[in-house]
Design a protein around this motif. Structure first.
Motif, PDB file in Angstrom:
ATOM      1  N   LEU A  93      15.285  18.337  -9.069  1.00  0.00           N
ATOM      2  CA  LEU A  93      14.851  17.826 -10.412  1.00  0.00           C
ATOM      3  C   LEU A  93      13.834  17.604 -10.664  1.00  0.00           C
ATOM      4  N   SER A  94      13.271  18.290  -9.225  1.00  0.00           N
ATOM      5  CA  SER A  94      11.665  18.767  -9.352  1.00  0.00           C
ATOM      6  C   SER A  94      11.024  20.102  -9.880  1.00  0.00           C
ATOM      7  N   LEU A  95      12.116  20.659 -10.043  1.00  0.00           N
ATOM      8  CA  LEU A  95      12.444  22.512 -10.603  1.00  0.00           C
ATOM      9  C   LEU A  95      12.773  22.500 -11.841  1.00  0.00           C
ATOM     10  N   THR A  96      13.072  21.290 -12.077  1.00  0.00           N
ATOM     11  CA  THR A  96      13.254  21.451 -14.227  1.00  0.00           C
ATOM     12  C   THR A  96      12.755  21.775 -14.822  1.00  0.00           C
ATOM     13  N   GLY A  97      11.512  21.787 -14.538  1.00  0.00           N
ATOM     14  CA  GLY A  97      10.245  22.731 -15.274  1.00  0.00           C
ATOM     15  C   GLY A  97      10.120  24.379 -15.560  1.00  0.00           C
ATOM     16  N   LEU A  98      11.098  24.589 -14.465  1.00  0.00           N
ATOM     17  CA  LEU A  98      11.340  25.936 -14.507  1.00  0.00           C
ATOM     18  C   LEU A  98      12.308  26.864 -15.248  1.00  0.00           C
ATOM     19  N   LEU A  99      13.153  25.256 -15.727  1.00  0.00           N
ATOM     20  CA  LEU A  99      13.941  26.156 -16.736  1.00  0.00           C
ATOM     21  C   LEU A  99      13.151  26.449 -18.023  1.00  0.00           C
ATOM     22  N   PHE A 100      11.901  25.918 -18.416  1.00  0.00           N
ATOM     23  CA  PHE A 100      11.345  25.987 -19.759  1.00  0.00           C
ATOM     24  C   PHE A 100      10.325  26.925 -19.293  1.00  0.00           C
ATOM     25  N   GLY A 101       9.874  26.773 -18.283  1.00  0.00           N
ATOM     26  CA  GLY A 101       8.599  27.890 -17.755  1.00  0.00           C
ATOM     27  C   GLY A 101       9.561  29.631 -18.342  1.00  0.00           C
ATOM     28  N   GLN A 102      10.879  29.553 -17.547  1.00  0.00           N
ATOM     29  CA  GLN A 102      10.971  30.461 -17.943  1.00  0.00           C
ATOM     30  C   GLN A 102      10.797  31.633 -19.420  1.00  0.00           C
ATOM     31  N   LEU A 103      11.128  30.165 -20.590  1.00  0.00           N
ATOM     32  CA  LEU A 103      11.163  31.214 -21.313  1.00  0.00           C
ATOM     33  C   LEU A 103       9.594  31.693 -21.616  1.00  0.00           C
ATOM     34  N   ALA A 104       8.748  31.072 -21.571  1.00  0.00           N
ATOM     35  CA  ALA A 104       7.334  31.726 -21.335  1.00  0.00           C
ATOM     36  C   ALA A 104       7.181  32.804 -20.625  1.00  0.00           C
ATOM     37  N   LEU A 105       7.751  33.105 -19.417  1.00  0.00           N
ATOM     38  CA  LEU A 105       7.790  34.428 -18.879  1.00  0.00           C
ATOM     39  C   LEU A 105       8.576  35.685 -18.941  1.00  0.00           C
ATOM     40  N   GLY A 106       9.590  34.659 -19.584  1.00  0.00           N
ATOM     41  CA  GLY A 106      10.733  35.708 -20.132  1.00  0.00           C
ATOM     42  C   GLY A 106       9.876  36.755 -21.595  1.00  0.00           C
ATOM     43  N   VAL A 107       9.778  36.192 -22.644  1.00  0.00           N
ATOM     44  CA  VAL A 107       8.462  36.325 -23.841  1.00  0.00           C
ATOM     45  C   VAL A 107       7.304  37.301 -22.835  1.00  0.00           C
ATOM     46  N   LEU A 108       6.942  37.758 -21.987  1.00  0.00           N
ATOM     47  CA  LEU A 108       5.491  37.993 -21.769  1.00  0.00           C
ATOM     48  C   LEU A 108       6.503  39.368 -21.430  1.00  0.00           C
ATOM     49  N   GLY A 109       7.492  39.532 -20.127  1.00  0.00           N
ATOM     50  CA  GLY A 109       8.029  40.458 -20.725  1.00  0.00           C
ATOM     51  C   GLY A 109       8.530  41.167 -21.234  1.00  0.00           C
ATOM     52  N   VAL A 110       8.728  40.575 -22.248  1.00  0.00           N
ATOM     53  CA  VAL A 110       9.747  41.820 -23.562  1.00  0.00           C
ATOM     54  C   VAL A 110       8.803  42.015 -24.937  1.00  0.00           C
ATOM     55  N   LEU A 111       7.321  41.749 -24.342  1.00  0.00           N
ATOM     56  CA  LEU A 111       6.222  42.125 -25.029  1.00  0.00           C
ATOM     57  C   LEU A 111       5.358  43.107 -24.433  1.00  0.00           C
ATOM     58  N   VAL A 112       5.686  43.054 -22.912  1.00  0.00           N
ATOM     59  CA  VAL A 112       5.030  44.359 -21.465  1.00  0.00           C
ATOM     60  C   VAL A 112       5.548  45.596 -22.355  1.00  0.00           C
ATOM     61  N   VAL A 113       6.707  45.383 -23.004  1.00  0.00           N
ATOM     62  CA  VAL A 113       7.185  46.460 -23.448  1.00  0.00           C
ATOM     63  C   VAL A 113       7.107  47.101 -24.957  1.00  0.00           C
ATOM     64  N   SER A 114       7.663  45.950 -25.915  1.00  0.00           N
ATOM     65  CA  SER A 114       8.255  45.562 -26.953  1.00  0.00           C
ATOM     66  C   SER A 114       6.624  45.944 -28.438  1.00  0.00           C
ATOM     67  N   ALA A 115       5.801  45.549 -27.787  1.00  0.00           N
ATOM     68  CA  ALA A 115       3.572  45.443 -28.317  1.00  0.00           C
ATOM     69  C   ALA A 115       3.681  47.286 -28.180  1.00  0.00           C
ATOM     70  N   GLU A 116       3.825  47.758 -27.215  1.00  0.00           N
ATOM     71  CA  GLU A 116       3.309  48.930 -27.718  1.00  0.00           C
ATOM     72  C   GLU A 116       4.269  49.888 -28.313  1.00  0.00           C
ATOM     73  N   HIS A 117       5.140  49.392 -28.592  1.00  0.00           N
ATOM     74  CA  HIS A 117       6.434  49.810 -29.209  1.00  0.00           C
ATOM     75  C   HIS A 117       5.793  49.576 -30.902  1.00  0.00           C
ATOM     76  N   GLY A 118       5.558  48.387 -30.862  1.00  0.00           N
ATOM     77  CA  GLY A 118       4.805  47.888 -32.650  1.00  0.00           C
ATOM     78  C   GLY A 118       3.607  48.396 -32.901  1.00  0.00           C
ATOM     79  N   THR A 119       2.828  48.538 -32.017  1.00  0.00           N
ATOM     80  CA  THR A 119       1.607  49.440 -32.636  1.00  0.00           C
ATOM     81  C   THR A 119       1.302  50.673 -32.059  1.00  0.00           C
ATOM     82  N   GLY A 120       2.722  51.304 -31.980  1.00  0.00           N
ATOM     83  CA  GLY A 120       2.488  52.353 -31.861  1.00  0.00           C
ATOM     84  C   GLY A 120       1.686  53.121 -30.500  1.00  0.00           C
ATOM     85  N   THR A 121       0.830  52.511 -29.637  1.00  0.00           N
ATOM     86  CA  THR A 121       0.286  52.661 -28.508  1.00  0.00           C
ATOM     87  C   THR A 121       1.240  53.611 -27.502  1.00  0.00           C
ATOM     88  N   ILE A 122       2.353  53.768 -27.778  1.00  0.00           N
ATOM     89  CA  ILE A 122       3.329  53.611 -26.630  1.00  0.00           C
ATOM     90  C   ILE A 122       3.552  55.992 -26.583  1.00  0.00           C
TER      91      ILE A 122
END
Length: 292
Positions: A93-122
């Motif tokens: 029960l006390s770790l329930t919040g991790l199931l929502f925090g995973q969204l923010a961390l997952g978005v960051l994981g995507v942006l680590v790569v996709s942001a460079e492709h979007g701007t062309g800096t890759i």
């Protein structure tokens, strides 16, 4: 006497200079290239605003949802049925919040790569490091390290906050009890590997919106599809879902229904790691074959 000695000295100096020039001209080793790539990725990781925003959102969401879930349970504990009290798991029960925090961390994981492709800096990144797979390895190592630290901080902070809220109203847990430390540490590991899975998805899709949608679909749409399957197939398929693996990793005790749908925590964690590695290898293969 001085002539031969002087000649030997000149020859030795010339050979030493030639060896030095050869060493200077030789390409850097794999370790040196990886070290340079890691330094570059570390700088890029912390130079964008989305990093701080996403990491802050991970912590805030994890702790806020944790406080809400535990406070609600504490307020309604006296109304719970006997079976619910017997199967109550204060750690999970006390770790329930991790199931929502995973969204923010997952978005960051995507942006680590996709942001460079979007701007062309890759393109500049690949010019500096022609081995594209090495760039992905450096990104994964930098992000994985940060995700592991943040994930474990969130997990332990959520656990202690949740137990403090539950104290005096419901049964509570301590890290010394069997399975509790494993569940709390497992919550941080789950966030880390799930973030790496998101990074791999971002490297495969290369578009932020599409990769984030895919990641959300893996977390939330696949369980809905699983519920529509026939009962026998549903239980089998549920074991392989990241959401089911996460629930098992953050629980000390599972209900009979949950136990029938989940692998053991470490088996599930190994399967989640296999997902992340498989997607990462696919991303490296695609990176070497597609235009930047």
């Amino acid at each position: 006497m001085n002539g031969p000695a002087r000649s030997d000295g000149l020859l030795t100096g010339a050979l030493r200079d030639a060896a030095g020039r050869r060493r200077a001209a030789s390409p850097p080793s794999l370790g040196e290239r990886l070290g340079r790539a890691l330094a570059a990725e570390w700088t890029k990781f912390w130079s964008v605003r989305s990093t701080v925003v996403a990491l802050s959102a991970t912590v805030v969401l994890s702790l806020a949802i944790d406080a809400l879930a535990t406070a609600t349970e504490a307020a309604h504990w006296h109304q719970q049925a006997p079976f619910s009290r017997l199967t109550f798991d204060p750690t999970s029960l006390s770790l329930t919040g991790l199931l929502f925090g995973q969204l923010a961390l997952g978005v960051l994981g995507v942006l680590v790569v996709s942001a460079e492709h979007g701007t062309g800096t890759i393109r500049g990144t690949y010019l500096a490091v022609p081995q594209r797979w090495l760039v992905l390895v450096a990104k994964a190592l930098v992000f994985g390290f940060v995700a592991l630290v943040v994930g474990e901080v969130c997990a332990f902070a959520a656990f202690f906050l949740g137990q403090a809220i539950l104290h005096g109203t419901t049964p509570t847990a301590t890290l010394a009890q069997p399975g509790v430390l494993r569940a709390v540490a497992g919550g941080g590991l789950y966030l880390c590997v799930l973030g790496l899975l998101a990074l791999g998805i971002g490297a495969c899709v290369r578009h932020s919106a599409g990769a984030i949608s895919t990641f959300v679909g893996v977390l939330f749409v696949l369980p809905l599809i699983d519920q529509a399957l026939p009962s026998g197939l549903r239980d089998t398929a549920a074991k392989f879902l990241p959401a089911t693996i996460g629930a098992a990793m953050t629980a000390v005790r599972l209900t009979p229904e949950q136990a029938g749908e989940a692998f053991s925590p470490w088996v599930g964690f190994g399967l989640l790691c296999a997902y992340a590695v498989a997607v990462g290898l696919l991303a490296a293969w695609l990176a070497e074959r597609r235009d930047a």
